[in-house]
Design an enzyme around this catalytic site. Structure first.
Site, PDB file in Angstrom:
ATOM      1  N   SER A  89      19.250   1.214   0.624  1.00 43.32           N
ATOM      2  CA  SER A  89      19.047   0.386   1.813  1.00 43.32           C
ATOM      3  C   SER A  89      18.186  -0.836   1.544  1.00 43.32           C
ATOM      4  O   SER A  89      18.348  -1.879   2.187  1.00 43.32           O
ATOM      5  CB  SER A  89      18.417   1.215   2.937  1.00 43.32           C
ATOM      6  OG  SER A  89      17.192   1.779   2.519  1.00 43.32           O
TER       7      SER A  89
ATOM      8  N   HIS B 137      10.724  -0.501   3.547  1.00 45.94           N
ATOM      9  CA  HIS B 137      11.657  -1.622   3.466  1.00 45.94           C
ATOM     10  C   HIS B 137      10.919  -2.951   3.628  1.00 45.94           C
ATOM     11  O   HIS B 137      10.148  -3.112   4.582  1.00 45.94           O
ATOM     12  CB  HIS B 137      12.732  -1.502   4.545  1.00 45.94           C
ATOM     13  CG  HIS B 137      13.555  -0.265   4.434  1.00 45.94           C
ATOM     14  ND1 HIS B 137      13.217   0.900   5.090  1.00 45.94           N
ATOM     15  CD2 HIS B 137      14.696  -0.017   3.750  1.00 45.94           C
ATOM     16  CE1 HIS B 137      14.133   1.826   4.805  1.00 45.94           C
ATOM     17  NE2 HIS B 137      15.024   1.299   3.997  1.00 45.94           N
TER      18      HIS B 137
ATOM     19  N   ASP C  86       7.896  -0.587   7.731  1.00 45.96           N
ATOM     20  CA  ASP C  86       7.881   0.874   7.790  1.00 45.96           C
ATOM     21  C   ASP C  86       7.293   1.479   6.522  1.00 45.96           C
ATOM     22  O   ASP C  86       7.468   2.658   6.250  1.00 45.96           O
ATOM     23  CB  ASP C  86       9.294   1.416   8.019  1.00 45.96           C
ATOM     24  CG  ASP C  86      10.269   0.981   6.921  1.00 45.96           C
ATOM     25  OD1 ASP C  86       9.861   0.215   6.010  1.00 45.96           O
ATOM     26  OD2 ASP C  86      11.436   1.404   6.973  1.00 45.96           O
TER      27      ASP C  86
END
Length: 258
Positions: A71, A228, A225
């Site tokens: 991600s 990321h 977070d």
């Protein structure tokens, strides 16, 4: 032991074997190619649709740069599906290099291996691949097995695209505080995979310190977070990686700046 290298032909045959058979051979989960069903089931995004979009883009050819990962890489946006906090930097750093984003949210090493064996790099001859993967394996696999999975990805790329140069990035730090379990695993796995940078055609960079405060913490300004990167984090990543990327790519470094 640093990294357990499996014979390359055996690794490439994994895609044709069942997971059960591979497990019977005693191979670690991290090198057994498998579809990532988690993001689709969680209604995060359609994993197979993204895979198919990458395959369709690759069939068009003219691919000189691959960004491979989870991600964190997915959030660069770009091709084949724009969007994300890194999108505003894509054109400057990657677009003119005919880049394709092979970052898939939720992926572990075994999912990347499945994608590499199922069309995402078929028929192309990119100059460079940037690889960062492994953070999603933490907590499910041993440090040695995570390193072995990363090594197998590198070996697969070099076998299928013999002339490719690889920029292998250390896993980014995560968590707000510096002494957590995740931070320790990241540091250990990065130490293990760093030896790959001694091989011809591979450059290894650990950019982790770029995201840390002086006391070792990660701020929300850098990673909202604590995993990321924010747009600020992506800008720092791009600038820090650019000199090495340009050297491997054989072109002029893009100027610093957001």
């Amino acid at each position: 032991m640093v990294i357990r290298r499996w014979a390359l032909p055996a690794c490439l045959c994994l895609a044709c074997c069942t997971v059960c058979l591979a497990q019977q051979k005693g191979l670690p989960e991290t090198v057994i190619p498998v579809v990532d069903e988690a993001p689709t089931k969680a209604h995060s995004y359609d994993w197979m649709a993204r895979h198919n979009a990458v395959v369709e883009r690759v069939k068009q050819g003219n691919v000189d740069l691959l960004l491979i990962g989870d991600s964190i890489t997915h959030m660069w946006g770009g091709v084949p599906q724009p969007g994300g906090p890194g999108q505003y930097l894509w054109d400057k750093y990657f677009g003119s290099r005919n880049a394709v984003n092979l970052g898939f949210g939720w992926d572990r090493t075994q999912h990347v291996l499945w994608r590499l064996e199922h069309g995402e790099i078929d028929g192309i001859h990119p100059k460079v691949a940037v690889v960062m993967i492994g953070t999603n394996n933490i907590g499910s696999n041993s440090n040695d097995d995570i390193a072995t999975g990363i090594d197998t990805i590198v070996s697969t790329l070099r076998h299928k695209i013999p002339k490719i140069k690889i920029l292998l990035l250390g896993i980014f730090p995560r968590d707000h505080l510096p002494d957590t379990f995740n931070r320790k695993v990241v540091a250990d796995v990065n130490e293990k995979i760093s030896v790959l940078g001694r091989e011809k055609g591979i450059a290894y960079l650990d950019l982790g310190s770029k995201f840390l405060e002086p006391d070792g913490t990660i701020s929300k300004d850098m990673m909202g977070d604590f995993l990321h990167p924010t747009p600020k984090g992506f800008a720092i990543w791009a600038r820090a990686m650019e000199p090495t990327l340009a050297k491997l790519f054989g072109d002029k470094p893009r100027e610093a700046g957001d």
